[in-house]
Design a protein around this motif. Structure first.
Motif, PDB file in Angstrom:
ATOM      1  N   PHE B 260       0.844  -1.209   0.000  1.00  0.00           N
ATOM      2  CA  PHE B 260       0.000   0.000   0.000  1.00  0.00           C
ATOM      3  C   PHE B 260       0.879   1.260   0.000  1.00  0.00           C
ATOM      4  O   PHE B 260       0.644   2.202  -0.770  1.00  0.00           O
ATOM      5  CB  PHE B 260      -0.922  -0.016   1.219  1.00  0.00           C
ATOM      6  N   PRO B 265      -1.888   5.660  -4.191  1.00  0.00           N
ATOM      7  CA  PRO B 265      -3.011   5.954  -3.295  1.00  0.00           C
ATOM      8  C   PRO B 265      -2.595   6.240  -1.862  1.00  0.00           C
ATOM      9  O   PRO B 265      -3.376   6.818  -1.102  1.00  0.00           O
ATOM     10  CB  PRO B 265      -3.854   4.675  -3.365  1.00  0.00           C
ATOM     11  N   ALA B 266      -1.365   5.851  -1.486  1.00  0.00           N
ATOM     12  CA  ALA B 266      -0.924   6.164  -0.121  1.00  0.00           C
ATOM     13  C   ALA B 266      -0.928   7.673   0.110  1.00  0.00           C
ATOM     14  O   ALA B 266      -1.084   8.141   1.237  1.00  0.00           O
ATOM     15  CB  ALA B 266       0.465   5.593   0.123  1.00  0.00           C
ATOM     16  N   ALA B 268      -3.247   9.661  -0.696  1.00  0.00           N
ATOM     17  CA  ALA B 268      -4.576   9.997  -0.168  1.00  0.00           C
ATOM     18  C   ALA B 268      -4.608   9.783   1.341  1.00  0.00           C
ATOM     19  O   ALA B 268      -5.177  10.588   2.090  1.00  0.00           O
ATOM     20  CB  ALA B 268      -5.644   9.141  -0.846  1.00  0.00           C
ATOM     21  N   LEU B 269      -3.959   8.699   1.788  1.00  0.00           N
ATOM     22  CA  LEU B 269      -3.958   8.421   3.221  1.00  0.00           C
ATOM     23  C   LEU B 269      -3.183   9.493   3.975  1.00  0.00           C
ATOM     24  O   LEU B 269      -3.661  10.032   4.982  1.00  0.00           O
ATOM     25  CB  LEU B 269      -3.360   7.039   3.484  1.00  0.00           C
ATOM     26  N   LEU B 309     -10.937  11.736   1.441  1.00  0.00           N
ATOM     27  CA  LEU B 309      -9.617  11.114   1.324  1.00  0.00           C
ATOM     28  C   LEU B 309      -9.599   9.745   1.992  1.00  0.00           C
ATOM     29  O   LEU B 309      -8.985   8.792   1.493  1.00  0.00           O
ATOM     30  CB  LEU B 309      -8.563  12.037   1.954  1.00  0.00           C
ATOM     31  N   MET B 310     -10.296   9.625   3.122  1.00  0.00           N
ATOM     32  CA  MET B 310     -10.307   8.356   3.830  1.00  0.00           C
ATOM     33  C   MET B 310     -11.130   7.295   3.078  1.00  0.00           C
ATOM     34  O   MET B 310     -10.800   6.115   3.099  1.00  0.00           O
ATOM     35  CB  MET B 310     -10.858   8.541   5.250  1.00  0.00           C
ATOM     36  N   SER B 313      -8.822   6.076   0.457  1.00  0.00           N
ATOM     37  CA  SER B 313      -7.768   5.249   1.060  1.00  0.00           C
ATOM     38  C   SER B 313      -8.298   3.875   1.418  1.00  0.00           C
ATOM     39  O   SER B 313      -7.658   2.853   1.166  1.00  0.00           O
ATOM     40  CB  SER B 313      -7.231   5.910   2.333  1.00  0.00           C
ATOM     41  N   ARG B 314      -9.485   3.855   2.021  1.00  0.00           N
ATOM     42  CA  ARG B 314     -10.099   2.585   2.437  1.00  0.00           C
ATOM     43  C   ARG B 314     -10.298   1.684   1.227  1.00  0.00           C
ATOM     44  O   ARG B 314     -10.010   0.491   1.269  1.00  0.00           O
ATOM     45  CB  ARG B 314     -11.427   2.897   3.131  1.00  0.00           C
ATOM     46  N   GLN B 316      -8.730   1.769  -1.681  1.00  0.00           N
ATOM     47  CA  GLN B 316      -7.467   1.315  -2.272  1.00  0.00           C
ATOM     48  C   GLN B 316      -6.808   0.238  -1.411  1.00  0.00           C
ATOM     49  O   GLN B 316      -6.174  -0.674  -1.924  1.00  0.00           O
ATOM     50  CB  GLN B 316      -6.526   2.515  -2.457  1.00  0.00           C
ATOM     51  N   LEU B 317      -6.993   0.354  -0.108  1.00  0.00           N
ATOM     52  CA  LEU B 317      -6.475  -0.694   0.784  1.00  0.00           C
ATOM     53  C   LEU B 317      -7.162  -2.026   0.463  1.00  0.00           C
ATOM     54  O   LEU B 317      -6.527  -3.085   0.432  1.00  0.00           O
ATOM     55  CB  LEU B 317      -6.741  -0.286   2.239  1.00  0.00           C
TER      56      LEU B 317
END
Lengths: 589, 369
Positions: B260, B265-266, B268-269, B309-310, B313-314, B316-317
């Motif tokens: 990740f 996408p990291a 975004a996190l 953003l979360m 992130s969620r 993409q995880l």
């Protein structure tokens, strides 16, 4: 078999319970919306404040029931079918995603309109309030319109089978009659629910006025339209190849033929579907009688009890109707595409062409009948519980048989509860079960002759019209399942382990092909029947479907026919000694 | 007899995906984002409402008033949550259905329990809404409602955890197929759930503060208290969430974290974490400020950005976890553009109709609302 299986006895009942409750509320959500706007308009036009007061109180009940229990049980059906039939649900989601999405826009508008309508009684001007009511009704009805397309597709997919066109699948042969029937049912239910809320009104005059409005304006018209729509629906289903008459145990597919079969009983047909149909008829007649009686007495005596009894009868009627619909669809979960156990039919040739570059995905579907019969269900299934290496011999066979049972049978049958399999196999020998499994369903052409599974118009000939899917697996797996079923039916390890003796060919043929019905524990055992000699039985074996249309043609060899005839003579007590014989039956020509 | 097969992820159906993946992904994220807004108000709001009701019972008048306001808002928020959740689940099932169906069956008994629990909680919100102003055991009922919503959230957290770890499903299914599994053995479950609940409290805290913004003309004193009180809930929950979120990240399987973090996408996190820090600072500042109005508005804007953003992130995880487990997307795509267009037209019409109805309702809003 592409998905894990939830070990839940009677999982079908779980779907039925949630679905019937939801349908009973969701149809009210449609018809009740129309009832609210028309009742409000009538009250406002006539300046009837008392009647308007009732409509306001009714709307509160309406919102509390439809928005909470109605909406959440709708989600509940989705959850449940995903757990019990994940393969079928996945296919429906992939195929109909945009229709579900479109339905969702109606659903969202419906929910918002219901809230604004309810909270807007004293905040919106009458014209706007009524307009919001109309928005509510049309959104709800359009939601029904969309779901009706998918539900009827599951029974009669029509030309979609070969064209894969969503328009063909949506406007399928039963779409319009089903839409009329559901709309009429929704209007009738609106009247039934209005009787219930009216029964809680304190003013007896208002109570009587509302109940009269509900009975004469809503329930009685439905009592005329709904039966006609159902006859249309059944005729359309039969025209699309659904064996309506056979499943209901009727000799003909006419309305009177079906009614006669349901009300007088029959030996054939799918027993649960027939029972549901009978229940539907009696409950609807009782419902109608109670509505009329309540009008005559003007609900003076025990209005709440009568109203609740009417609602209960309506619930049973609707439940019965939905159960019949489900029964007509069996053994498919999606008509001519997927059986209830997740096994797919091999795709017809036009579909291979439509798939283009992805034709291999269609041609090499590991879960279609052809591949499963070749490779075996235990090999193809992604989620099985493997046997330990220590298991050998009978233990291994029983384990494999139980896994095959879970994969192919458990979606409809429990061992000892709903649709229990144990009573069906009690005392049956392995050979009889194996023979029955081999002929659970065979393909027939639309004209009635032998057919192919890849034929887009394929019809099913099922064992005793029991609406079972064909066995999908290798011969070895079928044998393992037969051994497992025999063990459920009480066969001892010794009898299961015993090597079959080199039997008389007549005995062997009888055990494999006739014993399920005519064996010692069968429904029509041969023992005790009129004694006939082998020559008489030989003649009878040549005309089995004419003796009873549920019996298949005798397909054995000439030698087997003579051997079976001799065995039947022994079973009826004729034996090998000369004895007076009953003349052969006159065979209908 | 042929040997029994080994367990694996379900295969894709021999059916074309009805839209390009990018479109489905966009629709999933949009509807999920719209779903989490009211969902957080319901979950976090029911917790704040229960606390406010107990404080109101002990004579704290602003809390009693807040409990009444939240009680009237919650039924509509539940309706919005369920309605928007339906769309998000639809698109999630098209994209990730093979994993979701499998995990749901593994925990079928609990997953199905969501339905009766939601019915009970939903009716509970209506009961408190109608009767909460009268004497009665409403603090207790409100607490039960909050517990029911927290239980539903726990079940969801379990299912989403199971669905992201298909490697664990096989052994669980071998052991027991009665649908009684939870993800209790997953070290990421607890921080995931904690993160979920704290996020809900933060958003609901902001909702309370925004109630204050809306009422500042009519009831200035109560409005100011609402802004400060909501800001405190929001700021404290977000600050704690920075810890819970870090715990969640560290509890994930090491290869997943490495994978990740090495992807775009990291970003975004990291941006979400930074944005979350700003939310915590702004909200806590609002809770102590003399004039919290502008701080509450800034918090709202930043929190919406953080949520976005979360949500990305969620997702993409999940994509990375499933990809590592061998999940591949359906490569047979045949877009149904006419139906896509019809959906977009009807969606726009639905938004317009809903907007018209709600505006009509609030044009003549009662003075107490």
């Amino acid at each position: 078999m592409n998905y894990p299986i939830w070990d839940l006895p009677s999982s079908g009942l779980l779907i039925a319970g949630i679905a019937i409750l939801h349908v009973f509320i969701s149809h009210f959500a449609v018809g009740g919306g129309l009832f609210l706007v028309l009742a409000e308009r009538r009250a406002r036009r006539t300046g009837d404040a008392e009647f308007l007061g009732y409509v306001i109180r009714h709307s509160r009940f309406f919102v509390l029931l439809t928005l909470v229990l109605g909406a959440v049980t709708g989600v509940g059906i989705w959850f449940t079918i995903g757990l019990v039939h994940p393969a079928g649900t996945s296919s429906l989601i992939q195929t109909w995603m945009w229709v579900w999405a479109i339905e969702w826009t109606f659903f969202a508008t419906e929910i918002a309109a219901a809230l604004v309508y309810y909270y807007g009684w004293h905040r919106l001007d009458p014209a706007t309030h009524l307009a919001v009511g109309w928005v509510y009704f049309w959104s709800a009805w359009l939601s029904l319109f969309a779901i009706n397309g998918i539900l009827t597709f599951m029974l009669t997919p029509g030309a979609w089978v070969t064209t894969r066109s969503l328009l063909d699948g949506f406007f399928n042969p039963t779409f319009w009659p089903s839409l009329v029937a559901r709309t009429a049912g929704a209007a009738g239910l609106a009247g039934v629910y209005a009787l219930v809320t009216a029964a809680w009104e304190r003013d007896p005059t208002l109570r009587a006025r509302v109940s009269r409005f509900a009975a004469l304006g809503w329930i009685l018209p439905m009592a005329v339209v709904l039966p006609a729509a159902l006859v249309w629906y059944l005729a359309a289903a039969a025209g699309a190849g659904v064996p309506v008459a056979a499943l209901l145990g009727a000799r003909s597919g006419t309305a009177t033929g079906i009614l006669r079969a349901l009300l007088s009983g029959a030996d054939s047909g799918q027993p649960i579907t027939r029972f549901a149909g009978m229940l539907m008829i009696w409950a609807s007649l009782t419902c109608l009688a109670l509505v009329l009686a309540a009008q005559w007495q003007r609900l003076r005596r025990a209005p709440r009890a009568i109203a609740l009894a009417i609602a209960a009868c309506a619930l049973v009627t609707l439940g019965g109707a939905e159960w019949v619909r489900e029964g007509l669809r069996k053994p498919y979960v999606i008509g001519q595409f997927m059986f209830v156990n997740g096994v797919r039919l091999p795709a017809p040739a036009p579909v291979h062409a439509l798939a283009g570059a992805h034709a291999a995905r269609v041609a090499q579907d590991p879960f279609d009948l052809a591949h499963l019969s070749r490779a075996g269900v235990l090999t193809a299934a992604r989620w099985t519980r493997p046997a330990s290496d220590a298991l050998q011999g009978l233990d291994r066979t029983l384990h494999d048989g139980s896994e095959v049972y879970r994969l192919l049978c458990a979606s409809c049958h429990s061992v000892d509860h709903y649709n229990a399999v144990r009573p069906l196999v009690r005392g049956r020998p392995v050979e009889a079960l194996d023979g029955m499994l081999a002929r659970l369903a065979t393909p027939a052409a639309a004209t009635g002759g032998p057919g192919e599974w890849t034929d887009p118009a394929v019809r099913l000939v099922t064992w005793r019209d029991r609406a079972m899917p064909p066995f999908a697996g290798t011969d070895g797996e079928r044998r393992a399942l037969a051994v497992y079923l025999a063990s459920l039916g009480g066969a001892t390890r010794e009898s299961l382990e015993a090597k079959p003796a080199v039997a008389d060919p007549g005995v062997a043929f009888f055990e494999a092909n006739c014993a399920m019905c005519h064996g010692v524990d069968g429904q029509w055992p041969m023992a005790g029947r009129p004694r006939r000699d082998a020559a008489a039985f030989y003649e009878l074996l040549g005309a089995l479907p004419r003796i009873n249309e549920l019996m298949p043609e005798f397909t054995g060899s000439e030698a087997e026919r003579r051997a079976v005839a001799a065995h039947l003579a022994v079973l009826t007590g004729h034996g090998s000694t000369p004895a007076p014989t009953t003349p052969a039956l006159e065979i209908p020509r | 007899m042929t040997p029994l097969s080994t367990l694996a992820l379900p295969l894709a159906d021999p059916i074309a995906q009805p839209a390009p993946t990018w479109l489905l992904w966009t629709l999933l994220l949009v509807t999920f984002f719209l779903h989490v807004l009211p969902m957080n108000v319901v979950l976090g709001g029911s917790i704040i409402a229960a606390v406010a009701r107990w404080r109101g019972r002990h004579g704290h008048a602003p809390s009693a008033a807040l409990a009444g306001t939240l009680a009237r808002a919650l039924p509509t928020a539940v309706a919005a949550t369920v309605t928007l959740g339906v769309a998000a689940l639809l698109f999630a099932q098209v994209l990730y259905g093979r994993a979701l169906f499998a995990s749901s069956v593994l925990m079928a008994a609990y997953w199905l329990a969501v339905v009766p629990l939601l019915v009970l909680a939903y009716y509970g919100t209506y009961v408190v809404s109608y009767k909460g102003d009268r004497p009665g055991p409403w603090p207790l009922v409100s607490s039960v409602v909050a517990l029911l919503f927290m239980t539903i959230a726990f079940i969801y957290a379990n299912n989403m955890s199971l669905a992201q770890r298909p490697d664990t499903l096989a052994a669980a299914y071998q052991a027991d197929a009665r649908g009684l599994h939870l993800a209790l053995g997953d070290p990421a479950l607890l921080p995931r759930y904690l993160h979920l609940v704290l996020s809900a409290v933060a958003v609901a805290g902001l909702f309370v503060a925004l109630l204050g913004v809306r009422r500042r003309q009519r009831e200035p004193r109560q409005a100011e208290w609402l802004m400060r009180h909501g800001g405190l809930w929001c700021g404290a929950a977000t600050a704690l969430n920075l810890v819970a979120g870090s715990w969640w990240l560290l509890a994930l399987p090491r290869p997943t974290i490495v994978h990740f973090m090495s992807h775009v996408p990291a970003v975004a996190l990291f941006a979400g974490v930074a944005s979350g820090m700003v939310v915590a600072g702004l909200a806590l500042a609002a809770s102590f400020a003399k004039d919290p109005l502008s701080l509450v508005r800034a918090t709202a804007a930043t929190l919406v950005l953080t949520l976005l953003l979360m949500v990305v992130s969620r997702d993409q995880l999940r994509v990375i976890s499933l990809g590592d487990a061998g999940f591949t997307r359906n490569d047979w795509v045949e877009p149904q553009w006419p139906l896509t267009l019809l959906f977009l037209v009807l969606f726009t019409a639905a938004l317009g109709t809903m907007s018209w109805m709600v505006r009509a309702l609030y044009r003549t809003a009662r003075p107490t609302d």
